[in-house]
Every structure is written in structure tokens, then in C-alpha cells.
Design a protein around this motif. Sequence first.
Motif, PDB file in Angstrom:
ATOM      1  N   PHE A  51       7.785 -14.953   1.250  1.00 24.53           N
ATOM      2  CA  PHE A  51       7.516 -13.550   0.920  1.00 24.53           C
ATOM      3  C   PHE A  51       8.792 -12.722   1.092  1.00 24.53           C
ATOM      4  CE2 PHE A  51       6.147  -9.250   2.261  1.00 24.53           C
ATOM      5  CZ  PHE A  51       5.473  -8.868   1.120  1.00 24.53           C
ATOM      6  N   VAL A  58       2.254 -10.330  -2.557  1.00 25.32           N
ATOM      7  CA  VAL A  58       1.083 -10.052  -1.729  1.00 25.32           C
ATOM      8  C   VAL A  58      -0.122 -10.949  -2.056  1.00 25.32           C
ATOM      9  CG1 VAL A  58      -0.636  -8.290  -1.197  1.00 25.32           C
ATOM     10  CG2 VAL A  58       1.779  -7.744  -1.043  1.00 25.32           C
ATOM     11  N   MET A  61       0.278 -14.276  -0.528  1.00 30.21           N
ATOM     12  CA  MET A  61       0.262 -14.176   0.930  1.00 30.21           C
ATOM     13  C   MET A  61      -1.180 -14.001   1.435  1.00 30.21           C
ATOM     14  SD  MET A  61       3.091 -12.405   3.154  1.00 30.21           S
ATOM     15  CE  MET A  61       2.784 -10.750   3.592  1.00 30.21           C
ATOM     16  N   LEU A  99      -8.543   4.987   4.711  1.00 29.62           N
ATOM     17  CA  LEU A  99      -9.470   3.860   4.549  1.00 29.62           C
ATOM     18  C   LEU A  99      -8.798   2.606   3.992  1.00 29.62           C
ATOM     19  CD1 LEU A  99     -12.452   5.877   2.997  1.00 29.62           C
ATOM     20  CD2 LEU A  99     -12.126   5.222   5.392  1.00 29.62           C
ATOM     21  N   ILE A 102      -6.030  -3.308   3.348  1.00 32.84           N
ATOM     22  CA  ILE A 102      -5.534  -4.621   2.903  1.00 32.84           C
ATOM     23  C   ILE A 102      -4.284  -5.022   3.704  1.00 32.84           C
ATOM     24  CG2 ILE A 102      -4.619  -5.931   0.946  1.00 32.84           C
ATOM     25  CD1 ILE A 102      -6.400  -4.170  -0.873  1.00 32.84           C
ATOM     26  N   LYS A 104      -3.254  -3.793   6.604  1.00 36.77           N
ATOM     27  CA  LYS A 104      -3.617  -3.945   8.019  1.00 36.77           C
ATOM     28  C   LYS A 104      -4.263  -5.311   8.265  1.00 36.77           C
ATOM     29  CE  LYS A 104      -7.479  -2.714   9.387  1.00 36.77           C
ATOM     30  NZ  LYS A 104      -8.718  -3.520   9.466  1.00 36.77           N
ATOM     31  N   LEU A 106      -3.864  -7.983   6.547  1.00 39.46           N
ATOM     32  CA  LEU A 106      -2.842  -9.019   6.383  1.00 39.46           C
ATOM     33  C   LEU A 106      -2.026  -9.162   7.672  1.00 39.46           C
ATOM     34  CD1 LEU A 106      -2.035 -10.840   4.125  1.00 39.46           C
ATOM     35  CD2 LEU A 106      -0.592  -9.048   3.197  1.00 39.46           C
ATOM     36  N   THR A 149      -0.799  12.223   3.722  1.00 40.56           N
ATOM     37  CA  THR A 149      -1.560  13.364   4.256  1.00 40.56           C
ATOM     38  C   THR A 149      -2.074  13.112   5.676  1.00 40.56           C
ATOM     39  OG1 THR A 149      -3.391  12.432   3.014  1.00 40.56           O
ATOM     40  CG2 THR A 149      -2.357  14.403   2.094  1.00 40.56           C
ATOM     41  N   ILE A 173       3.396  -0.139  17.710  1.00 39.83           N
ATOM     42  CA  ILE A 173       4.115  -0.473  16.473  1.00 39.83           C
ATOM     43  C   ILE A 173       3.379   0.161  15.302  1.00 39.83           C
ATOM     44  CG2 ILE A 173       2.954  -2.739  16.314  1.00 39.83           C
ATOM     45  CD1 ILE A 173       5.524  -3.733  14.856  1.00 39.83           C
ATOM     46  N   VAL A 174       4.146   0.737  14.371  1.00 44.95           N
ATOM     47  CA  VAL A 174       3.532   1.397  13.225  1.00 44.95           C
ATOM     48  C   VAL A 174       4.021   0.781  11.925  1.00 44.95           C
ATOM     49  CG1 VAL A 174       3.140   3.600  14.403  1.00 44.95           C
ATOM     50  CG2 VAL A 174       5.321   3.203  13.252  1.00 44.95           C
ATOM     51  N   GLY A 176       2.903   0.486   7.262  1.00 39.60           N
ATOM     52  CA  GLY A 176       2.185   1.002   6.100  1.00 39.60           C
ATOM     53  C   GLY A 176       3.215   1.511   5.107  1.00 39.60           C
ATOM     54  N   ALA A 177       2.856   1.514   3.828  1.00 37.40           N
ATOM     55  CA  ALA A 177       3.834   1.804   2.773  1.00 37.40           C
ATOM     56  C   ALA A 177       4.686   3.066   2.997  1.00 37.40           C
ATOM     57  CB  ALA A 177       3.131   1.839   1.422  1.00 37.40           C
ATOM     58  N   ALA A 193       7.607  -2.172  11.439  1.00 42.43           N
ATOM     59  CA  ALA A 193       7.912  -3.348  10.626  1.00 42.43           C
ATOM     60  C   ALA A 193       7.428  -3.076   9.211  1.00 42.43           C
ATOM     61  CB  ALA A 193       7.236  -4.601  11.180  1.00 42.43           C
ATOM     62  N   ASP A 195       6.602  -5.262   6.803  1.00 38.46           N
ATOM     63  CA  ASP A 195       5.603  -6.162   6.216  1.00 38.46           C
ATOM     64  C   ASP A 195       4.990  -7.060   7.292  1.00 38.46           C
ATOM     65  OD1 ASP A 195       7.315  -8.529   6.496  1.00 38.46           O
ATOM     66  OD2 ASP A 195       8.526  -7.525   4.970  1.00 38.46           O
ATOM     67  N   ALA A 196       3.989  -7.849   6.855  1.00 39.89           N
ATOM     68  CA  ALA A 196       3.202  -8.609   7.827  1.00 39.89           C
ATOM     69  C   ALA A 196       4.013  -9.683   8.544  1.00 39.89           C
ATOM     70  CB  ALA A 196       1.989  -9.231   7.133  1.00 39.89           C
TER      71      ALA A 196
END
Length: 208
Positions: A51, A58, A61, A99, A102, A104, A106, A149, A173-174, A176-177, A193, A195-196
Amino acid sequence: MKLEEIYQNVIDGQAPAVQAGVAAALAEGMKADAILNQALIAAMDEVGRRFEAGDFFVPEMLIAARAMQAGLALLKPHLADAEVKSAGKVAIGTIKGDLHDIGKNLVAMMLEGAGFEVKDLGVDVAPETFVQAAKSGVRVIGMSALLTTTMPNMQRTIEALSNAGVRDKVKVIVGGAPVTEDYAKRIGADAFAPDASSATRVIRKLVS
Ligand code: B12
């Protein structure tokens, strides 16, 4: 050789074949921790490498992670016997108002594959729920955010941890895109980080 077959089937995302392989290996008396480390975890490490190199995307993975989880489900009862040492407890959730799960999921799957005990708090997770998790003895809190938001709820959660007096009990640790290294620093998180697979690497470092 059985372990190599399981390893390859995880990489190829063949969940039924992984389950069949794990069942056969157990029936032959192979040790659960050997199956976990040499086949399942080794395969997910390879998936993570592919990856990061841009050879896997994705979907591959996710499919590999599902195949790994199918094998893991069969191994779980035997792992308790084998006394495989947990790499540590991690609570992970998507922050309040968001909401998307996907990414998270992973991250949670990759962490389980790497031997962590993962408490999945789900989506739309209130700061108080993260605080409860911190009080329950997890070593790492992972927060996922996909919406700009509601991203500030990461900082609110870190503040809630401080107000409850548990901020120094856990590493945060935080990801998300829309989340960046710089943003993580600004809100007082311990790590970020992108990615997973790198999340697993960073969290291993956080708890070592
Ligand atoms: C799928 C999706 C949805 C699905 C979610 C399904 C689900 N079960 O998750 C649905 C259709 C429900 C949805 C809804 C909405 N969505 Co949406 N969605 C997406 C989409 C297309 C893909 C997200 C995704 O799953 N990516 C794949 C995963 C694997 O990647 P990832 O999440 O980034 O995770 C990786 C890393 O970030 C990291 N990571 C993730 N979490 C964590 C956590 C930690 C601790 C760590 C270390 C790492 C880490 O590792 C992961 C794996 O490598 C994105 C667009 C995009 N390209 O991001 C929009 C997007 C996020 N959505 C958007 C919007 C606007 C919405 C809605 C508001 C739409 C609407 N008007 O209703 C709602 C919001 C609902 C809500 N309250 O959350 C916008 C957000 C814009 C913004 N600036 O905030 C986006 C960017 C689309 C766009 N370009 O406009 N969405």
C-alpha cells in the motif's frame, strides 16, 4: 507449506481459503501464535508495504484485512491458551458528529492484525466516551475525522481528557483524510499517521 498458503491467501484477500487454511493448520497441531505471527501478521505487514509503495489501494487493503480477520476469528479462542502477549490496548472511534468509519475500521483491523487489543468505540463518539475508555485502562486513544466541520471535536476530546485528569494516562493519535501532522501538534495530540499501516507502526512506537 500451510503457513505460506495462508500468508498468500491473506494478501490475495481470499477469506474462505484463509479460514480453511487456519482450520487445517490448527487441526494439524500447529501453534496458534505461529499461525498469527508467521502467516496473518506477516501478510498484513506485506499488504501495508504494498500500500505504501502504491502497488495496493484501499480496496485491496480492505479485502486483505477482511481475510485476515476471518482467520483471526478462528484463532482467537486458541490465542488465549497460547498466552500471546497483547501488544497493548487501543480504543479507537470516529469523533462526534462524524459517521465515516471505513478508514477507522481499517486502522482497527490492522492494529488487531499487529496483535493489539482493540476497543472499537464506533462512530459519532462523544468526548465523554473517549474519557471513559481512558479510565478503563487503554494505553492509546485513536480518533478518526473525515469532516472538516466536526474536526474541532478532536481538540474538545483532548480537553475533556485533561479536564477529567486522564490526559497523561493515555497517548492520543489522530487521523483521517483532512487531518495533518501539523494539526495534530496544534491540538495537543501525541501522534498522527496518514494511513492504517503507518498507524500501526506509530502506535507500536508510542507504547514501546
Ligand atoms: C464514503 C464516504 C461517505 C460515506 C461513509 C460510509 C462509511 N461507512 O464510512 C457516506 C455516504 C455515509 C458519507 C456521508 C457524508 N459525507 Co462523506 N465521504 C466519503 C468518501 C467518498 C470516502 C471516505 C472513505 O471512506 N475513504 C477511504 C478511507 C480508507 O480513507 P480514510 O477515511 O481517509 O482513512 C485512512 C486515513 O485517513 C487513515 N485514518 C483514518 N482514520 C484514522 C484514525 C487514526 C487514529 C489514524 C492514525 C489514521 C486514520 O487511515 C485510513 C486508512 O489508510 C469521502 C471522500 C474522500 N475521498 O475522502 C467523502 C467525504 C469525507 N464526505 C464528505 C461529506 C460532505 C459527507 C456528508 C456531509 C454528505 C452529506 N451532505 O450528507 C455526509 C456526512 C455524514 C456524517 N455526519 O458523517 C466530504 C467532507 C468535506 C469536508 N471538507 O468536510 C468528503 C471529503 C467528500 C467531498 N469531497 O466533499 N460519506
